[in-house]
Design a protein around this motif. Structure first.
Motif, PDB file in Angstrom:
ATOM      1  N   MET A  39     -17.450 -20.770  -4.332  1.00 50.60           N
ATOM      2  CA  MET A  39     -16.087 -20.334  -4.626  1.00 50.60           C
ATOM      3  C   MET A  39     -15.065 -21.243  -3.943  1.00 50.60           C
ATOM      4  SD  MET A  39     -14.302 -16.609  -4.058  1.00 50.60           S
ATOM      5  CE  MET A  39     -15.080 -15.852  -5.484  1.00 50.60           C
ATOM      6  N   ALA A  40     -15.332 -21.618  -2.701  1.00 44.67           N
ATOM      7  CA  ALA A  40     -14.416 -22.506  -1.982  1.00 44.67           C
ATOM      8  C   ALA A  40     -14.361 -23.882  -2.645  1.00 44.67           C
ATOM      9  CB  ALA A  40     -14.857 -22.641  -0.522  1.00 44.67           C
ATOM     10  N   TYR A  63     -14.908 -17.157 -11.370  1.00 46.62           N
ATOM     11  CA  TYR A  63     -14.646 -15.933 -10.625  1.00 46.62           C
ATOM     12  C   TYR A  63     -15.308 -14.724 -11.280  1.00 46.62           C
ATOM     13  CZ  TYR A  63     -11.243 -18.314  -7.652  1.00 46.62           C
ATOM     14  OH  TYR A  63     -10.641 -19.150  -6.733  1.00 46.62           O
ATOM     15  N   CYS A  86      -7.815 -23.912 -15.501  1.00 50.70           N
ATOM     16  CA  CYS A  86      -7.583 -22.458 -15.362  1.00 50.70           C
ATOM     17  C   CYS A  86      -8.694 -21.658 -16.031  1.00 50.70           C
ATOM     18  CB  CYS A  86      -6.228 -22.089 -15.957  1.00 50.70           C
ATOM     19  SG  CYS A  86      -4.798 -22.727 -15.056  1.00 50.70           S
ATOM     20  N   PHE A 137     -10.120 -26.834  -8.395  1.00 51.51           N
ATOM     21  CA  PHE A 137      -9.096 -26.277  -9.280  1.00 51.51           C
ATOM     22  C   PHE A 137      -7.691 -26.612  -8.789  1.00 51.51           C
ATOM     23  CE2 PHE A 137      -6.197 -22.590  -9.682  1.00 51.51           C
ATOM     24  CZ  PHE A 137      -5.918 -22.688 -11.036  1.00 51.51           C
ATOM     25  N   LEU A 138      -7.440 -26.423  -7.495  1.00 49.71           N
ATOM     26  CA  LEU A 138      -6.111 -26.688  -6.942  1.00 49.71           C
ATOM     27  C   LEU A 138      -5.762 -28.172  -7.037  1.00 49.71           C
ATOM     28  CD1 LEU A 138      -6.148 -24.365  -3.791  1.00 49.71           C
ATOM     29  CD2 LEU A 138      -4.944 -24.002  -5.960  1.00 49.71           C
ATOM     30  N   ILE A 142     -12.011 -21.962 -13.860  1.00 50.81           N
ATOM     31  CA  ILE A 142     -11.979 -21.191 -12.614  1.00 50.81           C
ATOM     32  C   ILE A 142     -11.981 -19.686 -12.909  1.00 50.81           C
ATOM     33  CG2 ILE A 142      -9.467 -21.017 -12.304  1.00 50.81           C
ATOM     34  CD1 ILE A 142     -12.023 -21.876  -9.561  1.00 50.81           C
ATOM     35  N   SER A 153     -18.812 -26.004 -11.629  1.00 52.72           N
ATOM     36  CA  SER A 153     -18.243 -26.847 -10.569  1.00 52.72           C
ATOM     37  C   SER A 153     -18.245 -28.315 -10.984  1.00 52.72           C
ATOM     38  CB  SER A 153     -19.047 -26.674  -9.273  1.00 52.72           C
ATOM     39  OG  SER A 153     -18.973 -25.351  -8.797  1.00 52.72           O
ATOM     40  N   THR A 183     -12.518 -23.607  -5.964  1.00 55.83           N
ATOM     41  CA  THR A 183     -11.093 -23.382  -5.742  1.00 55.83           C
ATOM     42  C   THR A 183     -10.386 -24.669  -5.342  1.00 55.83           C
ATOM     43  OG1 THR A 183     -11.540 -21.093  -5.050  1.00 55.83           O
ATOM     44  CG2 THR A 183      -9.407 -22.022  -4.456  1.00 55.83           C
TER      45      THR A 183
END
Length: 308
Positions: free
Chosen positions: A10-11, A67, A60, A17-18, A63, A268, A14
């Motif tokens: 998840m990290a 989730y 978007c 994604f950012l 991700i 990923s 994220t």
């Protein structure tokens, strides 16, 4: 409750994604500011803006899916919405990147072929049509394939629950065939980009040979333009292959009902593409590179002022 491995995934997702949102948002912002100032948007910038917006949508969607996988959320409506957005962003993004590769090829190289000259003269006037038409034409093919894929996937899951071997095998074969066809559709833009890359290499080789015959320096502006375009196209091809590897891992793990690990790994890998290629484009585009250096200098200045 997420375990340590899921927290790491998840990290990682994220962060990817950012970074993708930051890099592609930067491309859109810089070009839109330049558009407002100059009251016009060059063809190259229009392609970059279109591609960056589609990559924001792709990031978007990916991700969002990651989730949902992590929290084991199984809602048919949510999954169907994700599939629709994934198809739209995936398809538009690939075609926009392919158009960018073709645009570089037409603008930088010089051939005497009549078809090449016709395309070179009309690429700017036909750009909007090139961006929209292939994307729209592919939707009537891809959406039915997506529906059939989900249909056979549901039959496969129900058949395994009821332990119906023949039904499972038939659905599995059809599901594999649909996934192969979906991959073959992506071969069209990939082949066009590969052809553009090969012709860029040939044009650079011919130009370099002419420069050597004329006893002129080998690093003239035309050579530099060839090299930058080749780097942009080659990075797209490499990251495109990585993206499809991740897509295959995701779909195959889903169709085989394996653990969530393969699905998360595939998603990923997919997130590397919308972030990585856009970052490379910023580094090799003079306007975007200068804007990024200015932002970096301003950030360092603000950081140093804020230190005690």
């Amino acid at each position: 409750m997420l375990n340590s491995g899921e927290k790491i995934f998840m990290a990682l997702a994220t962060v990817e994604f950012l970074l993708g949102i930051l890099v592609n948002g930067f491309i859109v912002l810089v070009n839109c500011i330049d558009w407002v100032k100059s009251k016009k948007l060059p063809s190259n910038d229009l392609i970059l803006v279109s591609m960056a917006i589609s990559r924001i949508g792709l990031s978007c969607t990916i991700i969002w899916n990651i989730y949902l996988i992590l929290i084991s959320f199984d809602a048919p409506t949510q999954v169907r919405i994700i599939d629709v957005f994934l198809v739209l962003s995936h398809n538009s993004n690939i075609w926009f990147a392919t158009i960018l590769s073709i645009f570089y090829f037409l603008k930088i190289t010089n051939f005497s072929n009549p078809l090449f000259l016709w395309m070179k003269w009309r690429i700017d006037r036909r750009l909007f049509m090139l961006l929209i038409v292939p994307f729209i034409m592919s939707l009537p093919i891809i959406f039915p394939m997506m529906e059939r894929t989900r249909y056979y996937g549901s039959i496969l899951s129900r058949g395994k629950e009821r332990n119906v071997t023949q039904e499972v095998q038939v659905s599995k074969n059809k599901l594999i065939m649909l996934q192969v066809l979906f991959g073959l559709l992506s071969l069209i833009p990939f082949a066009l980009s590969t052809i553009s890359f090969c012709l860029l290499i040939f044009s650079l080789w011919r130009h370099t040979r002419q420069m050597q015959q004329n006893a002129t320096g080998s690093r003239d502006p035309s050579t530099e333009a060839h090299v930058r375009a080749m780097k942009a196209v080659s990075s797209f091809l490499i990251l495109f292959l990585l993206y499809h590897m991740g897509l295959c891992v995701y779909y195959w793990s889903d169709s085989e009902a394996k653990s969530k690990l393969a699905s998360k790994l595939g998603m990923s890998i997919m997130l590397l593409y919308p972030f990585g290629h856009s970052l490379i484009l910023i580094l090799w585009n003079s306007k975007l590179r200068q804007a990024s250096l200015w932002v970096w200098q301003q950030a360092l200045f603000c950081f140093r002022r804020g230190k005690p």
